[in-house]
Write an enzyme that holds these catalytic residues in place. Structure first.
Site, PDB file in Angstrom:
ATOM      1  N   HIS A 118      -6.912  32.201  -3.568  1.00 15.61           N
ATOM      2  CA  HIS A 118      -6.338  32.930  -2.433  1.00 15.61           C
ATOM      3  C   HIS A 118      -5.530  32.015  -1.505  1.00 15.61           C
ATOM      4  O   HIS A 118      -4.334  32.147  -1.373  1.00 15.61           O
ATOM      5  CB  HIS A 118      -7.428  33.662  -1.650  1.00 15.61           C
ATOM      6  CG  HIS A 118      -6.834  34.595  -0.647  1.00 15.61           C
ATOM      7  ND1 HIS A 118      -6.368  35.855  -0.966  1.00 15.61           N
ATOM      8  CD2 HIS A 118      -6.558  34.435   0.670  1.00 15.61           C
ATOM      9  CE1 HIS A 118      -5.848  36.425   0.090  1.00 15.61           C
ATOM     10  NE2 HIS A 118      -5.949  35.584   1.106  1.00 15.61           N
ATOM     11  N   HIS A 128      -1.459  29.869   8.220  1.00 16.15           N
ATOM     12  CA  HIS A 128      -2.615  29.440   7.422  1.00 16.15           C
ATOM     13  C   HIS A 128      -2.491  27.960   7.049  1.00 16.15           C
ATOM     14  O   HIS A 128      -2.952  27.535   5.989  1.00 16.15           O
ATOM     15  CB  HIS A 128      -2.754  30.303   6.158  1.00 16.15           C
ATOM     16  CG  HIS A 128      -2.796  31.772   6.453  1.00 16.15           C
ATOM     17  ND1 HIS A 128      -3.764  32.337   7.235  1.00 16.15           N
ATOM     18  CD2 HIS A 128      -1.974  32.787   6.070  1.00 16.15           C
ATOM     19  CE1 HIS A 128      -3.541  33.648   7.326  1.00 16.15           C
ATOM     20  NE2 HIS A 128      -2.465  33.923   6.642  1.00 16.15           N
ATOM     21  N   HIS A 155      -1.999  34.575   0.245  1.00 19.21           N
ATOM     22  CA  HIS A 155      -2.364  34.318   1.637  1.00 19.21           C
ATOM     23  C   HIS A 155      -1.150  34.186   2.572  1.00 19.21           C
ATOM     24  O   HIS A 155      -1.052  34.885   3.570  1.00 19.21           O
ATOM     25  CB  HIS A 155      -3.242  33.073   1.717  1.00 19.21           C
ATOM     26  CG  HIS A 155      -4.170  33.045   2.900  1.00 19.21           C
ATOM     27  ND1 HIS A 155      -4.721  34.167   3.448  1.00 19.21           N
ATOM     28  CD2 HIS A 155      -4.655  31.993   3.620  1.00 19.21           C
ATOM     29  CE1 HIS A 155      -5.492  33.814   4.460  1.00 19.21           C
ATOM     30  NE2 HIS A 155      -5.467  32.504   4.593  1.00 19.21           N
ATOM     31  N   VAL A 156      -0.232  33.293   2.241  1.00 18.69           N
ATOM     32  CA  VAL A 156       0.962  33.099   3.079  1.00 18.69           C
ATOM     33  C   VAL A 156       2.061  34.013   2.535  1.00 18.69           C
ATOM     34  O   VAL A 156       2.399  33.931   1.355  1.00 18.69           O
ATOM     35  CB  VAL A 156       1.427  31.626   3.026  1.00 18.69           C
ATOM     36  CG1 VAL A 156       2.694  31.445   3.850  1.00 18.69           C
ATOM     37  CG2 VAL A 156       0.325  30.709   3.517  1.00 18.69           C
ATOM     38  N   HIS A 157       2.598  34.876   3.394  1.00 19.60           N
ATOM     39  CA  HIS A 157       3.550  35.890   2.916  1.00 19.60           C
ATOM     40  C   HIS A 157       4.942  35.306   2.820  1.00 19.60           C
ATOM     41  O   HIS A 157       5.837  35.624   3.611  1.00 19.60           O
ATOM     42  CB  HIS A 157       3.476  37.126   3.805  1.00 19.60           C
ATOM     43  CG  HIS A 157       2.146  37.789   3.723  1.00 19.60           C
ATOM     44  ND1 HIS A 157       1.765  38.555   2.642  1.00 19.60           N
ATOM     45  CD2 HIS A 157       1.059  37.732   4.534  1.00 19.60           C
ATOM     46  CE1 HIS A 157       0.524  38.964   2.810  1.00 19.60           C
ATOM     47  NE2 HIS A 157       0.070  38.477   3.947  1.00 19.60           N
TER      48      HIS A 157
END
Ligand SMILES: *[C@@H]1O[C@H](CO)[C@@H](O)[C@H](O)[C@H]1NC(C)=O
Ligand SMILES: *[C@@H]1O[C@H](CO)[C@@H](O)[C@H](O)[C@H]1NC(C)=O
Ligand SMILES: *[C@@H]1O[C@H](CO)[C@@H](O)[C@H](O)[C@H]1NC(C)=O
Length: 267
Positions: A118, A128, A155-157
């Site tokens: 993730h 994050h 997790h990081v878009h």
């Protein structure tokens, strides 16, 4: 008279209904504690290594082999490797058969070792940021040792692809805590760009760190196309462009079967 009959039927109905509903089952008053539950102790019987010579610690049964018939039974015996004979039989028969198992390492049977997680370990966005650190410190040396080919995280878009780097030399006193190029290390890809409600992660750390090969705050998708045991073609497409445009791409060379530097400077 007619309406009186109707009313008495209605009242009877309500009484019956109440009788049915009043006779429910148990209502448990148990409420789980807010605190975290206690871990099962590591010396409980379920974790104990089975005894006996070559006792399997894990057994995996896969229905279907490469030709589409039979089953694959594999097992892990790290403590006492020994006999590879498997005894098997049909239910309710005394007729026992034997099969000889072959020993494979992970990379010989399944050449591509791909890890999904993730939180990214190598992430140069201001979202994050460094959240994967405690996990990276624990497990990164295994990824290098077992030659993981590629790691995909979310997790990081946004999108980011790393160089092949590792940061495993640090030992609290030597100060060696900068990622270095490492041909046994995976490529880390943040592919959290499938689309989301809050929008893209656009704020990046500056300057771009040396480990980061390509980063872009676009929604998109990627394809990892395994050609054979040595080569895989990877391409990332930003969604705005339509499928034919590759915004980022590279050939992956398998770390076990073809561990050659595939970065643009060396190819
Ligand atoms: C830390 O690593 C250095 C080499 O990088 C080594 O000389 C030293 O003994 C190590 N210290 C410990 C505590 O492992
Ligand atoms: C980007 O993130 C940094 C660090 O969190 C913050 O200081 C800065 O204000 C942010 N920039 C924008 C445009 O949001
Ligand atoms: C593996 O695939 C690559 C890329 O398609 C090709 O160049 C190479 O010759 C293939 N290797 C074998 C052994 O078929």
């Amino acid at each position: 008279m007619g309406s009186f009959a109707a009313i008495s039927v209605l009242v009877l109905g309500l009484v019956l209904n109440a009788a049915v509903l009043c006779n429910g089952g148990k209502t448990s008053r148990f409420v789980r504690k807010l605190e975290k539950t206690e871990d099962m102790p590591l010396d409980t019987d379920v974790f104990r290594v089975p005894h006996g010579y070559n006792a399997p610690q894990q057994v995996h049964i896969t229905q279907g082999d490469h030709e589409g018939k039979g089953v694959i039974v594999s097992w892990v015996t790290p403590d006492e490797p020994g006999s590879n004979t498997v005894v098997y039989w049909k239910e309710d028969t005394k007729d026992k058969k034997k099969a000889e198992g072959k020993v494979y390492t992970y990379k010989t049977e399944t050449p591509w070792l791909i890890v999904l997680m993730h939180s990214p370990w190598y992430n140069s966005y201001n979202y994050h940021y460094m959240e994967g650190e405690s996990m990276r410190v624990m497990f990164e040396k295994w990824f290098v040792k077992y030659k993981v080919d590629v790691v995909f995280a979310g997790h990081v878009h946004a999108y980011e692809r790393s160089e092949r780097v590792s940061n495993i030399a640090y030992n609290i006193s030597n100060g060696i805590c900068v990622p270095v190029k490492d041909q046994s290390a995976p490529v880390y890809i943040t592919i959290g760009d499938g689309g989301n409600l809050e929008g893209l992660a656009t704020n990046m750390t500056e300057p771009q760190p040396a480990y980061s090969a390509y980063r872009e705050a676009s929604f998109g998708h990627a394809m990892f196309s395994i050609k054979n045991r040595t080569h895989a073609y990877y391409s990332w497409h930003r969604n705005q462009d339509g499928y034919a445009v590759e915004a980022d791409s590279m050939w992956f060379f398998n770390r076990f079967w073809h561990p050659i530097d595939e970065s643009p400077e060396s190819v």
